[in-house]
Design an enzyme around this catalytic site. Structure first.
Site, PDB file in Angstrom:
ATOM      1  N   GLU A   1      -1.025  -8.842   5.381  1.00 32.09           N
ATOM      2  CA  GLU A   1      -0.562  -8.883   6.694  1.00 32.09           C
ATOM      3  C   GLU A   1      -1.616  -8.885   7.624  1.00 32.09           C
ATOM      4  O   GLU A   1      -1.849  -8.965   8.612  1.00 32.09           O
ATOM      5  CB  GLU A   1       0.292  -7.796   7.355  1.00 32.09           C
ATOM      6  CG  GLU A   1      -0.270  -6.220   7.249  1.00 32.09           C
ATOM      7  CD  GLU A   1      -0.300  -5.635   6.128  1.00 32.09           C
ATOM      8  OE1 GLU A   1      -0.106  -6.088   5.009  1.00 32.09           O
ATOM      9  OE2 GLU A   1      -0.608  -4.297   5.894  1.00 32.09           O
TER      10      GLU A   1
ATOM     11  N   CYS B   1       0.754  -1.175  -0.029  1.00 31.89           N
ATOM     12  CA  CYS B   1      -0.100  -0.028  -0.101  1.00 31.89           C
ATOM     13  C   CYS B   1       0.773   1.294   0.135  1.00 31.89           C
ATOM     14  O   CYS B   1       1.432   1.718  -1.043  1.00 31.89           O
ATOM     15  CB  CYS B   1      -1.005  -0.112   1.196  1.00 31.89           C
ATOM     16  SG  CYS B   1      -2.438   1.092   0.983  1.00 31.89           S
TER      17      CYS B   1
ATOM     18  N   HIS C   1      -3.348  -5.483   1.651  1.00 29.85           N
ATOM     19  CA  HIS C   1      -2.631  -5.677   2.947  1.00 29.85           C
ATOM     20  C   HIS C   1      -2.666  -7.124   3.293  1.00 29.85           C
ATOM     21  O   HIS C   1      -3.808  -7.591   4.052  1.00 29.85           O
ATOM     22  CB  HIS C   1      -3.441  -4.874   4.079  1.00 29.85           C
ATOM     23  CG  HIS C   1      -3.165  -3.516   3.840  1.00 29.85           C
ATOM     24  ND1 HIS C   1      -2.017  -2.838   4.581  1.00 29.85           N
ATOM     25  CD2 HIS C   1      -3.848  -2.481   3.272  1.00 29.85           C
ATOM     26  CE1 HIS C   1      -2.215  -1.262   4.433  1.00 29.85           C
ATOM     27  NE2 HIS C   1      -3.031  -1.280   3.456  1.00 29.85           N
TER      28      HIS C   1
END
Ligand code: GLN
Length: 190
Positions: A171, A79, A169
């Site tokens: 994560e 991002c 994302h």
């Protein structure tokens, strides 16, 4: 393997947790003295790219990190991290590390409605969940850049040799495949 996670601002803890689940050692990098030799790769997390860009300069990290990236250090940018890596931004005159041969549009999905979750097909990995948080996308891909994923025709994951960048994302999901893909790049497996 040891991966440096930049912890200047944004979603770095989530990357650290994901690496821990993969059994990969990680080192938080907040200041110049944290950015030492012995890192096999680095992660530029999501957050606010303008703020992060300023902090890289204020902490004296900008030049050494740029030099390391151009020297071949593997990087995964998510991002805001994708924005920092890009050679050109279509709606912002700033350029940060300028290593990834793409043109990126910031806040490409709009500021208000720009957050959503979807499933996408990631080249070499298959279907994964993808969370977008006011993310950018890649508007133009230059030489040497492979497109790894698209959503509605927009490019949201790219690779250029040892540089990997996603608009979304990984994560913040429990799926480890994209981080594992990055460790495979570091190991020279792919
Ligand atoms: N909108 C942010 C920026 O332009 C990026 C958003 C994110 O990293 N989640 O810097």
């Amino acid at each position: 393997m040891k991966i440096g996670v930049f912890a200047l601002q944004g979603a770095f803890i989530e990357h650290e947790r994901t690496l821990a689940r993969l059994g990969v050692e990680c080192k938080e990098v907040r200041k110049r003295s944290d950015f030492t030799d012995g890192l096999d790769g680095i992660i530029l997390p999501g957050g606010e790219s303008t703020t992060q860009g300023k902090l890289f300069h204020e902490e004296g990290l900008f030049e050494p990190v740029k030099e390391a990236i151009f020297g071949g250090l593997p990087v995964f940018g998510t991002c805001a991290g994708m924005i920092l890596l890009a050679k050109k931004l279509s709606n912002d005159q700033n350029v940060y590390f300028g290593a990834l041969n793409v043109t990126v549009k910031r806040n490409a999905y709009g500021r208000q409605l720009g957050s959503f979750e979807t499933q996408l097909d990631f080249q070499g990995i298959g279907k994964i969940p993808a969370v977008f948080i006011r993310g950018p996308y890649v508007e133009a891909v230059g030489e040497g850049v492979d497109v790894l994923a698209t959503v509605d025709g927009n490019v949201v994951a790219v690779r250029q040799k040892q540089l990997l960048a996603t608009s979304f994302h990984p994560e913040v999901t429990s799926d480890l495949k994209v981080h594992s893909y990055f460790t495979d790049i570091i190991r020279g497996k792919i």
